[in-house]
Each structure stands twice: as structure tokens, then as C-alpha cells.
Scaffold this motif. Structure first.
Motif: not given
Length: 367
Positions: A122, A158-159, A161-163, A166, A205, A208, A212
Motif C-alpha cells: 500500500k 488505492a485498491k 485502501k490508501h486514502p 484514492m 475514489w 472512498a 478512509q
């Protein structure tokens, strides 16, 4: 992309006087590109924060095909310079796209794999994406190719879940779209209204990112909701969340919108003397003004019968309670930001001993 009125609102708020922040903990730039400003992949927490010199140097060495300089930069990376490692990963990938030998002595996968091993997928792909995007700013390098590669790297982060990956992706994906993207029927979080972002993937994004806990994404939510009179309460809630995540422009927005006598802004029905005192104190402390003797409008609020406050709107006790609550809120925000910074620093510190292994692996593959 965000509508022009969002940029206008952000500009108006940025015009509010702002002093340097406390301890470089808080985000000072909303990261909304426009009017010649470029996207900031990594949140800006200091007025002195600039692009890593390793990226600019690597880009120049690559453009000039400087083998000696490339070898020196490689040594810098092998000796523990993380930014140099990200730069080598970025430009080795560009060399392969351009079908030319990497000037750094190893294929892109070597540098990428070690970055991932050290920091996890990530964070590594986020930082490689940032390096690619920064290198794209160098004259003489293929900007479109580098930005597409940056977008690809940020998608990987991003997939996971790194804010901030995203958030950055919400601005890049309309230019470099994922043609297979489809908006999920139930993403599990609130999707930003379409009047702010017309591109479905960008809407996904940024939404998301807000879910996050990206402070910048929540700030964008505040600007979006603030542009419509029927969603003002949602705007305030988004700005408060952004502020609690360390966003200085968010507390500036709350100061501007919720001070009763500032009639050029929205949210008049939500303005109060308590909110004016509360958010101004938090804002001052974020800016490093710790010695708050008395809020500058307190006496006028308590006494009434003056130009800004014809009637008293605050008692002395209410004022003292509000000051105490604001100071407690700031302490919580600061503690959260310190914890995030410590976790980030610990991740990078944990990676340092692995550079010796990477040096040995580089020597082995070079043979």
C-alpha cells in the motif's frame, strides 16, 4: 472534476489570513489543482515542503543519460535514501517503456519489489506513484507516459485502501481512466453528488478517500455540500471531520462560515458566538498560537450593545466552558496526528535495516 465554484470557495477560504502551523503536523494545502496549480500527491504539512531533490536529480540524470550520476544516485538509494529508491523504481519503469537500458543497473521490478518488501504494497505503490508524478514535471521527459504510470501505481495503492492514493486518483482518473470501471451498487459509503464530480470513477475514489479518513477528501465534501443551501449541515459535518483529521483549511472554513458577523459566507443560520469562539481557538492552536489570553471578540459578545453584537450572545461562564472544550478538542486532534506521524515514522524506520540486504541482492543480480 470538481466544479469551478468549489475552486472559488476554496480560494475564498485560502484568502483568510493564516500563520504557519504548529509543529508541521497539520495539512495546510487542500490539494485541489486548478488555475495553474499542480496536484499534490503527498499532503502538504509545511510551507517549506518541496519536491524531494532525489526526484528532480533522477529525472535530470535520466534525461541526460548520465551514467556516472546514475551510479551515484544508485549508491544513495542502496545506502538508505528511500526517496532515491522510489526515483530508481519510477525511472527504471520508464526506461523499460521506452525500450532503453535502465541507467541504474537493475530492472524496475528489482527496485519495486524491494520498496514493497520494506514498506508493504500500500505505502510502496503510493510513494512510487508520487515519484512518477513528480518526475513527470521535468522538462524533456514524456509527461503523459509518466502520469499514466503514476495513475497505474496509485490505483494499486488505492485498491489497497490508501486514502491519499484514492484522493490523488480522483483527479487523475478522468484523464487516465480505468475503462472497465463500474460504480458499485452498494459501495458501503456515501458517494459525493454528481454536480461536484461528473466522472463516475472520480466520484467513487474521492468518496472512498473520505470514507478512509483522508482529511483532504472530507474537505472537498464540505466544499461540495457548501455549494448548495439545502446541504449546509452536511457541509459543516464534513468540515468538522476534516478538521479532526488535521486539515487546517477545514477549520478556516468553519471559522469563516460560523462567525455570526461575517455575512459574506454561507451557513448564517448555524452561526453562533459559541461556534465562533470554539473554532477560532482550535484554528489558532493549529497555527501555533498557544497562548490564548482571551478570544478577541469575547468582550463584545458578552457585553452586547455594539456594532457586531447588538445583543449579548454569550455569558462569561459559557465563554470559559467553550474555551476549555476547544482546548480539549485540539489536544485530541494533536494526539491523533502525532500518533499517525509516529506510525508513519516507525514504518520507515523498520525498513532501514533492509537496505543492507538490498545492497547484497543488487550485487548478486549485477553478476
Amino acid at each position: 472534476m470538481p466544479m469551478l465554484r468549489l475552486l472559488f470557495l476554496a480560494l475564498c477560504l485560502c484568502l483568510v489570513p493564516c500563520t504557519p502551523q504548529a509543529e508541521d503536523l497539520f495539512i495546510i494545502d487542500p490539494g485541489i489543482p486548478g488555475d495553474g496549480d499542480t496536484l499534490q500527491i503527498i499532503p502538504v504539512t509545511s510551507s517549506d515542503q518541496k519536491m524531494s531533490p532525489a526526484y528532480a536529480r533522477a529525472a535530470d540524470l535520466y534525461r541526460e543519460n548520465d551514467a556516472q550520476g546514475a551510479a551515484a544516485l544508485r549508491e544513495q538509494a542502496l545506502n538508505g535514501d528511500m526517496d532515491a529508491l522510489f526515483a530508481l523504481a519510477a525511472l527504471s519503469r520508464l526506461a523499460e517503456a521506452e525500450k532503453r537500458p535502465s541507467p541504474f543497473g537493475a530492472p524496475a521490478a528489482f527496485w519495486e519489489d524491494w520498496a514493497v518488501r520494506m514498506l508493504g504494497e500500500k505505502e510502496a505503490w503510493f510513494r512510487i506513484g508520487a515519484a512518477l508524478f513528480e518526475c513527470a514535471k521535468t522538462d524533456g521527459l514524456p509527461q503523459t507516459t509518466l502520469e499514466q504510470m503514476a495513475t497505474d501505481a496509485l490505483r494499486k495503492a488505492a485498491k489497497l485502501k490508501h486514502p491519499e492514493a484514492m484522493y490523488a486518483l480522483s483527479f487523475l482518473c478522468p484523464v487516465y481512466p480505468d475503462k472497465s470501471f463500474q460504480m458499485p451498487e452498494d459501495p458501503g459509503f456515501i458517494i459525493i453528488p454528481p454536480y461536484a464530480y461528473t466522472d463516475p470513477e472520480a466520484r467513487y475514489w474521492v468518496s472512498a478517500a473520505a470514507a478512509q479518513d483522508s482529511a483532504r477528501a472530507n474537505y472537498v465534501f464540505g466544499l461540495t455540500y457548501g455549494a448548495e443551501t439545502d446541504t449546509e449541515q452536511k457541509a459543516i459535518e464534513a468540515f468538522v471531520k476534516s478538521m479532526r483529521l488535521g486539515m487546517m483549511p477545514a477549520v478556516t472554513a468553519l471559522e469563516a462560515y460560523l462567525t455570526p458577523f461575517r455575512r459574506n459566507f454561507h451557513f448564517r443560520r448555524y452561526a453562533s458566538c459559541k461556534s465562533a469562539v470554539y473554532y477560532s481557538i482550535i484554528g489558532d492552536k493549529m497555527r501555533g498560537i498557544y497562548d490564548i489570553v482571551e478570544y478577541k471578540w469575547a468582550e463584545a459578545m458578552i457585553q452586547g450593545n455594539n456594532e457586531n453584537f447588538p445583543e449579548a450572545c454569550l455569558t462569561q461562564k459559557e465563554y470559559e466552558n467553550t474555551v476549555r472544550e476547544a482546548e480539549q478538542e485540539f489536544k485530541r486532534i494533536k494526539a491523533d496526528m502525532l500518533a499517525r506521524k509516529e506510525a508513519h515514522d516507525a514504518l520507515y524506520a523498520k525498513a532501514q535495516p533492509m537496505f543492507a540486504e538490498m545492497r547484497a541482492a543488487f550485487a548478486a543480480q549485477a553478476k
